[in-house]
Design an enzyme around this catalytic site. Structure first.
Site, mmCIF file in Angstrom:
data_model
loop_
_atom_site.group_PDB
_atom_site.id
_atom_site.type_symbol
_atom_site.label_atom_id
_atom_site.label_comp_id
_atom_site.label_asym_id
_atom_site.label_seq_id
_atom_site.Cartn_x
_atom_site.Cartn_y
_atom_site.Cartn_z
ATOM 1 N N ASN A 77 -59.625 -15.256 -29.162
ATOM 2 C CA ASN A 77 -59.079 -15.712 -27.892
ATOM 3 C C ASN A 77 -58.236 -14.658 -27.174
ATOM 4 O OD1 ASN A 77 -57.497 -16.516 -30.297
ATOM 5 N ND2 ASN A 77 -55.955 -17.103 -28.789
ATOM 6 N N HIS A 78 -57.799 -13.613 -27.874
ATOM 7 C CA HIS A 78 -57.022 -12.548 -27.214
ATOM 8 C C HIS A 78 -57.887 -11.361 -26.792
ATOM 9 C CE1 HIS A 78 -53.369 -14.704 -27.888
ATOM 10 N NE2 HIS A 78 -53.508 -14.689 -29.195
ATOM 11 N N HIS A 99 -63.757 -18.091 -35.119
ATOM 12 C CA HIS A 99 -62.364 -17.941 -34.699
ATOM 13 C C HIS A 99 -61.919 -19.267 -34.093
ATOM 14 C CE1 HIS A 99 -59.052 -15.181 -33.898
ATOM 15 N NE2 HIS A 99 -58.841 -15.888 -32.797
ATOM 16 N N HIS A 128 -58.057 -16.788 -36.981
ATOM 17 C CA HIS A 128 -57.224 -17.238 -35.855
ATOM 18 C C HIS A 128 -55.889 -17.836 -36.278
ATOM 19 C CE1 HIS A 128 -55.890 -18.814 -32.001
ATOM 20 N NE2 HIS A 128 -55.845 -20.017 -32.506
ATOM 21 N N ASN A 173 -55.686 -9.016 -32.446
ATOM 22 C CA ASN A 173 -54.239 -8.863 -32.260
ATOM 23 C C ASN A 173 -53.777 -7.432 -32.530
ATOM 24 O OD1 ASN A 173 -54.605 -11.749 -33.920
ATOM 25 N ND2 ASN A 173 -53.427 -11.883 -32.030
ATOM 26 N N HIS A 200 -54.013 -17.159 -38.797
ATOM 27 C CA HIS A 200 -53.188 -16.128 -39.433
ATOM 28 C C HIS A 200 -52.615 -16.583 -40.775
ATOM 29 C CE1 HIS A 200 -52.383 -13.664 -35.491
ATOM 30 N NE2 HIS A 200 -53.653 -13.989 -35.660
#
Ligand SMILES: [Fe+2]
Ligand SMILES: [Fe+2]
Length: 283
Positions: A72-73, A155, A180, A45, A182
């Site tokens: 995933n990002h 993750h 993941h 992120n 957060h």
């Protein structure tokens, strides 16, 4: 040299410019206090809340980060695709499709100690080409005899998948750390066979938002069910990580300590245009 003293500072998802500034500001003090052998950072992120760019990855490596893990990002920014193929010490989930850019594990050596770092994606609520558990078997086979310690960044959205992987790999790797969500979990411990484990490390960035997004915008879309442009929050920056102490035995740990550190550096100028656009807050 598995019997050499070693430790790993693992830092949870760095969110946006504020997350990067928090990491860069606090890292020297954490080094002075804990003298970690390795620093591993989840950077999925790091670019405005979604993805990472070559410039940001270079900035993290220049600050002394040994390995960057993702999630995933990973592919939000196209400009990172070639960088993922070209740079050894940035890893995306290993269980993504082979055709997707990048690779899922790496080995870094510091002071004669070799650390293998593996990135995996959960399969519940996240898209990954192969199951995480069998991928772990495959990657551990590839790392066999090539490193002294192994850190796995799992993750994943579902706590059950992360807990399950921790038990599955207990005794086979030095640490399984979850990322993941957060949000840090309160379950850090060394499992019976010697693997350090935590379900989620948390994030590095604005604790004053909704998993990184400005809280007013997140609440508005949750309340109205209408799409709202999201920006990364600039409120209440914290670094969230764990310090793992490696044992003298290969792939074993003796301790895992959460590090939840506020940063009072809001006097530094916020970076312009740090925004993340998505339909819902996304970790
Ligand atoms: Fe994520
Ligand atoms: Fe994230």
């Amino acid at each position: 040299m598995a019997d050499a003293p070693a430790s790993i500072l693992f830092v949870g998802d760095v969110v946006g410019g504020l997350g990067r500034r928090t990491l860069l500001a606090l890292l020297p003090g954490l080094r002075a206090a804990h003298d970690p052998t390795f620093v591993v950072v989840n950077g999925e992120n790091a670019a405005g809340g979604l993805g990472i760019t070559p410039k940001i990855a270079d900035e993290l490596f220049a600050a002394g980060v040994d390995v960057i893990t993702l999630g995933n990002h990973t592919y939000h920014r196209r400009e990172i695709f070639a960088y993922l193929d070209a740079h050894e010490h940035i890893v995306r989930p290993s269980n993504y499709l082979a055709a997707q850019p990048g690779h899922g594990h790496t080995i870094v050596e510091r002071g004669g100690v070799r650390l293998g770092v593996v990135n995996l994606s959960g399969n519940v609520f996240l898209q990954a080409g192969r199951p995480a558990f069998t991928e772990a078997d495959t990657v551990l086979g590839k790392l066999e005899g090539r490193c002294d310690h192994i850190l796995v960044d799992m993750h994943a959205e579902a706590t059950s998948e992360k807990v399950g992987l921790g038990w599955y790999l207990d005794g086979q790797v030095t640490a399984v750390v979850g990322t993941h969500t957060h949000v840090p979990t309160n379950d850090a411990r060394v499992l019976p066979q010697g693997t350090a484990y935590i379900t989620d490390v948390g994030m590095t960035g604005p604790r004053g938002g909704v998993i990184g997004v400005k809280k007013e915008q997140a609440i508005q879309t949750m309340r109205t069910h209408m799409r709202v442009p999201f920006e990364t929050s600039e409120e209440d920056p914290w670094l969230m990580g764990v310090l793992i102490t490696c044992a003298a035995r290969r792939n074993q740990a003796t301790a895992i300590e959460p590090l939840l550190v506020p940063w009072d550096g809001l006097d530094a100028a916020p970076s312009a245009g740090a925004s993340a656009r998505a339909a819902a807050p996304s970790s």
